[in-house]
Write an enzyme that holds these catalytic residues in place. Structure first.
Site, PDB file in Angstrom:
ATOM      1  CB  SER A   6      -0.651 -26.373 -11.754  1.00  0.00           C
ATOM      2  OG  SER A   6      -0.161 -25.872 -12.986  1.00  0.00           O
ATOM      3  CE  LYS A  11       3.336 -19.229 -12.044  1.00  0.00           C
ATOM      4  NZ  LYS A  11       2.209 -18.387 -12.341  1.00  0.00           N
ATOM      5  CD  GLU A  51      12.057  -9.063 -16.494  1.00  0.00           C
ATOM      6  OE1 GLU A  51      11.457  -8.263 -15.763  1.00  0.00           O
ATOM      7  OE2 GLU A  51      11.808  -9.186 -17.707  1.00  0.00           O
ATOM      8  NE  ARG A  94      -0.823 -21.239 -19.316  1.00  0.00           N
ATOM      9  CZ  ARG A  94       0.222 -21.124 -20.129  1.00  0.00           C
ATOM     10  NH1 ARG A  94       0.265 -21.821 -21.246  1.00  0.00           N
ATOM     11  NH2 ARG A  94       1.225 -20.307 -19.817  1.00  0.00           N
ATOM     12  CE  LYS A 102       3.364 -16.564 -15.014  1.00  0.00           C
ATOM     13  NZ  LYS A 102       2.019 -16.073 -14.696  1.00  0.00           N
ATOM     14  CE1 TYR A 120      -2.639 -24.381  -7.062  1.00  0.00           C
ATOM     15  CE2 TYR A 120      -0.479 -25.032  -7.924  1.00  0.00           C
ATOM     16  CZ  TYR A 120      -1.588 -24.197  -7.951  1.00  0.00           C
ATOM     17  OH  TYR A 120      -1.637 -23.178  -8.861  1.00  0.00           O
ATOM     18  CE  LYS A 176      -0.653 -17.186 -20.668  1.00  0.00           C
ATOM     19  NZ  LYS A 176      -1.234 -16.980 -19.316  1.00  0.00           N
TER      20      LYS A 176
HETATM   21  N1  LIG Z   1      -1.109 -15.018 -14.879  1.00  0.00           N
HETATM   22  C1  LIG Z   1      -1.556 -16.314 -14.862  1.00  0.00           C
HETATM   23  C2  LIG Z   1      -0.972 -17.298 -13.924  1.00  0.00           C
HETATM   24  N2  LIG Z   1      -0.876 -17.111 -12.591  1.00  0.00           N
HETATM   25  C3  LIG Z   1      -0.383 -18.311 -12.051  1.00  0.00           C
HETATM   26  C4  LIG Z   1      -0.151 -19.203 -13.093  1.00  0.00           C
HETATM   27  C5  LIG Z   1       0.353 -20.621 -13.016  1.00  0.00           C
HETATM   28  C6  LIG Z   1       0.314 -21.273 -11.696  1.00  0.00           C
HETATM   29  C7  LIG Z   1       0.449 -22.740 -11.712  1.00  0.00           C
HETATM   30  O1  LIG Z   1       0.767 -23.370 -12.746  1.00  0.00           O
HETATM   31  O2  LIG Z   1       0.238 -23.327 -10.654  1.00  0.00           O
HETATM   32  C8  LIG Z   1      -0.502 -18.564 -14.277  1.00  0.00           C
HETATM   33  C9  LIG Z   1      -0.453 -19.256 -15.591  1.00  0.00           C
HETATM   34  C10 LIG Z   1       0.137 -18.619 -16.752  1.00  0.00           C
HETATM   35  O3  LIG Z   1       0.951 -17.702 -16.672  1.00  0.00           O
HETATM   36  O4  LIG Z   1      -0.248 -19.058 -17.838  1.00  0.00           O
HETATM   37 MG   LIG Z   2       9.830  -7.399 -15.518  1.00  0.00          MG
END
Ligand SMILES: NCc1[nH]cc(CCC(=O)O)c1CC(=O)O
Ligand SMILES: [Mg+2]
Length: 337
Positions: free
Chosen positions: A286, A260, A245, A215, A205, A325, A229
């Site tokens: 998103s 992701k 990972e 968000r 991720k 989505y 993050k």
């Molecule tokens: N743990 C949070 C989480 N779970 C899914 C998404 C993003 C999904 C999307 O953008 O559609 C996020 C956002 C983030 O890590 O800030």
């Molecule tokens: Mg890990």
């Protein structure tokens, strides 16, 4: 005369021959997207009979459990195999310790129970991460400098995952990127006799700007403010690191791994699938959805064609299932073939 021209003066091979007819193109198609490849992410709100639009995600809404159940009638009729559930948590329930994350009567826990009761066949995936529940919008417990503490966070994630399993979640999906959380959660699930609760690990991720609209949707953007993050999510510059990972999460007991975001990371999906041969999911996030929607709304691209092309690209890269989505729209389009 060039080597690719025969003495008789024609090309030695004509790849275009197989592209000439629709039937031949269909016969030689290497990949296809089906409804079995789709996972639909949904946002759930507390309360009753409420539906809220998300401006940066046209067509997607936040809704209360009763309204979500109505939408899931359609989702199950379309034969979409699974949903991924994300809560919108009210400010008053956010805290530094994220205790609401494992409240047995919390929003996610109640939603899972209601969904599994009404739609026992529908796969329910829950997000294991603390960002909806923390006052600062980070995915974990922080120290006084704002650094997300790995092991302290895992202690909460374990309780969160157990509460989801207890509510009836089929798949728990840690999206937090703490080290060692897959093993810890697997261990707790086994101890709790949740032996068939599956783990979908968000293994690779990335610290991506494509999560912006999400968000907004879960209203964690304001909490997060200007912070990022990057101390736990991966650097978009890295591909090899994803191998480490993924390998760790598999070793620790992940049943499926996730990459992701999706489209900007097809190379990562491809390499992970080639190397590990395990179920690989991709999250068409998103921001990717927002881009396609915005361009379509302007009439700049053909929405259906572009989205179906994106979907088959995920399949070509080796994805087993796609969180998108667009799941409902894709299912509708596929039904009309
Ligand atoms: N743990 C949070 C989480 N779970 C899914 C998404 C993003 C999904 C999307 O953008 O559609 C996020 C956002 C983030 O890590 O800030
Ligand atoms: Mg890990």
């Amino acid at each position: 005369m060039a080597e690719y021209i025969t003495q008789a003066g024609f090309p030695i091979k004509r790849p275009r021959r197989m592209r000439t007819d629709d039937f031949a193109r269909r016969l030689m198609a290497e990949n296809q997207i089906t409804v079995d490849d789709l996972i639909y992410p949904v946002f759930v709100l507390d309360g009753n009979n409420k539906i809220e639009a998300i401006p940066s995600m046209p067509g997607i809404t936040r809704k209360t459990i009763d309204q979500l159940l109505l939408e899931l009638e359609e989702v199950t009729q379309l034969n979409i195999p699974a949903i991924a559930l994300f809560p919108v948590v009210e400010a008053a329930k956010k805290s530094l310790g994220a205790e609401e994350a494992f409240n047995p009567e919390g929003l996610v826990q109640r939603a899972v129970k209601a969904i599994k009761e009404k739609f026992p066949q529908l796969g329910v995936i829950t997000d294991v991460a603390l960002d909806p529940y923390t006052v600062h919008g980070q995915d974990g417990i922080i120290d006084d400098k704002g650094y997300v503490l790995n092991d302290q966070t895992i202690a909460v994630l374990i309780q969160q995952a157990l509460s989801h399993a207890k509510a009836g979640a089929d798949i728990v999906a840690p999206s937090d990127m703490m080290d060692g959380r897959i093993g810890a959660i697997r261990n707790a699930l086994e101890q709790g006799q949740y032996i068939n609760t599956k783990i979908l690990a968000y293994s690779a991720k990335y610290a991506s700007a494509f999560y912006g609209p999400f968000r907004d949707a879960v209203s964690s953007a304001a909490n997060l403010g200007k912070a990022d993050k990057k101390t736990y999510q991966m650097d978009p510059a890295n591909g090899d690191e994803a191998f480490h990972e993924v390998a760790l999460d598999l070793q620790e007991g992940a049943d499926m791994v996730m990459v992701k975001p999706g489209m900007p990371y097809l190379d990562v999906i491809y390499r992970v699938k080639q190397n590990f041969k395990v179920p690989v999911m991709a999250y068409h996030v998103s921001g990717e959805y927002a881009m396609l929607k915005a361009a379509s709304a302007n009439g700049w691209i053909d929405e259906k064609k572009c989205v179906l092309e994106a979907m088959v690209s995920f399949k070509r890269a080796g994805t087993d299932a796609i969180l998108t989505y667009y799941a409902k729209e894709v299912a509708h389009w596929l039904n009309k073939y």
